[in-house]
Design a protein around this motif. Sequence first.
Motif, PDB file in Angstrom:
ATOM      1  N   LEU A 131      -1.261   4.671  -1.302  1.00 59.13           N
ATOM      2  CA  LEU A 131      -0.546   3.969  -1.941  1.00 59.13           C
ATOM      3  C   LEU A 131      -0.858   4.265  -3.411  1.00 59.13           C
ATOM      4  O   LEU A 131       0.276   4.173  -4.283  1.00 59.13           O
ATOM      5  N   GLY A 132      -2.237   4.201  -3.825  1.00 57.38           N
ATOM      6  CA  GLY A 132      -2.522   4.489  -5.166  1.00 57.38           C
ATOM      7  C   GLY A 132      -1.723   5.980  -5.664  1.00 57.38           C
ATOM      8  O   GLY A 132      -1.551   6.080  -6.768  1.00 57.38           O
ATOM      9  N   GLY A 133      -1.785   7.011  -4.847  1.00 55.63           N
ATOM     10  CA  GLY A 133      -1.454   8.049  -5.016  1.00 55.63           C
ATOM     11  C   GLY A 133       0.214   8.395  -4.740  1.00 55.63           C
ATOM     12  O   GLY A 133       0.650   9.593  -4.968  1.00 55.63           O
ATOM     13  N   GLY A 134       0.752   7.445  -4.573  1.00 58.85           N
ATOM     14  CA  GLY A 134       2.167   7.332  -4.250  1.00 58.85           C
ATOM     15  C   GLY A 134       2.849   8.230  -3.142  1.00 58.85           C
ATOM     16  O   GLY A 134       3.854   8.497  -2.694  1.00 58.85           O
ATOM     17  N   ARG A 135       1.795   8.230  -1.971  1.00 58.71           N
ATOM     18  CA  ARG A 135       2.132   8.757  -0.887  1.00 58.71           C
ATOM     19  C   ARG A 135       2.527   7.850   0.096  1.00 58.71           C
ATOM     20  O   ARG A 135       1.818   7.179   1.204  1.00 58.71           O
ATOM     21  N   LEU A 136       3.822   7.108   0.094  1.00 63.39           N
ATOM     22  CA  LEU A 136       4.166   5.803   0.783  1.00 63.39           C
ATOM     23  C   LEU A 136       4.327   6.032   2.372  1.00 63.39           C
ATOM     24  O   LEU A 136       3.815   5.108   2.988  1.00 63.39           O
ATOM     25  N   GLN A 140       1.739   4.105   4.850  1.00 61.16           N
ATOM     26  CA  GLN A 140       2.547   3.325   5.864  1.00 61.16           C
ATOM     27  C   GLN A 140       1.972   3.434   7.219  1.00 61.16           C
ATOM     28  O   GLN A 140       1.651   2.550   8.236  1.00 61.16           O
ATOM     29  N   ARG A 141       1.904   4.836   7.725  1.00 60.26           N
ATOM     30  CA  ARG A 141       1.261   5.029   8.834  1.00 60.26           C
ATOM     31  C   ARG A 141      -0.214   4.912   9.215  1.00 60.26           C
ATOM     32  O   ARG A 141      -0.523   3.976  10.171  1.00 60.26           O
ATOM     33  N   ALA A 142      -0.912   4.694   7.870  1.00 63.54           N
ATOM     34  CA  ALA A 142      -2.436   4.345   8.072  1.00 63.54           C
ATOM     35  C   ALA A 142      -2.401   2.925   8.093  1.00 63.54           C
ATOM     36  O   ALA A 142      -3.291   2.256   9.188  1.00 63.54           O
ATOM     37  N   GLY A 159      -0.742  -4.488   3.170  1.00 66.16           N
ATOM     38  CA  GLY A 159      -0.593  -3.078   2.894  1.00 66.16           C
ATOM     39  C   GLY A 159       0.838  -2.527   3.120  1.00 66.16           C
ATOM     40  O   GLY A 159       1.497  -1.453   2.568  1.00 66.16           O
ATOM     41  N   LEU A 160       1.528  -3.202   4.161  1.00 66.14           N
ATOM     42  CA  LEU A 160       2.472  -2.468   4.640  1.00 66.14           C
ATOM     43  C   LEU A 160       3.854  -3.148   3.802  1.00 66.14           C
ATOM     44  O   LEU A 160       4.931  -2.723   3.653  1.00 66.14           O
ATOM     45  N   ALA A 161       3.668  -4.391   3.013  1.00 62.26           N
ATOM     46  CA  ALA A 161       4.466  -4.963   2.386  1.00 62.26           C
ATOM     47  C   ALA A 161       5.071  -4.447   1.153  1.00 62.26           C
ATOM     48  O   ALA A 161       4.393  -3.489   0.597  1.00 62.26           O
TER      49      ALA A 161
END
Length: 161
Positions: A131-136, A140-142, A159-161
Amino acid sequence: MRSNGRRLPSPSHRLAACALAGIVAFAHLGAAHAGSADAALAATMARSARDAMKKGQHQLAAQMFREALKLDPQESGYLYAIAQAEEAAARPLIAMALYRRFLTEAGKHRAAGKAKASLSALLDAHGRVCLGGGRLPDAQRAFEEALKLEPNAPRHLLGLA
């Protein structure tokens, strides 16, 4: 208020700081009894830190978890707890760095067969770093995988929100 505009610490913060100082002093006195005694003291400090988190004393909790980590450096879960406390204290950059460090340390422990951190904690930390790196999509998968392991964990849902 002091004349310089800064607030004096509340009595509960002063009491918590005194308790922390006592625990740290006790830890240093018992440093000669390394090993299980340090790990037990670290676990006691971690319980106190979790109580501080519940009371909203996030900075104190982070400090207590740091002391616990000094006593038991093999317990990478304390890094995860420090990251959570820093995130709750509105310090996202520090939290991201700690989540990354947790992933590195936990990975080393897993490779050595001494895994202490739960897989859901690893996935949650990975999701937060993504999330911090912008890899949404990766985040989401994690979080979805973490939810499969711990369906009722609110951190994964957030985290999903």
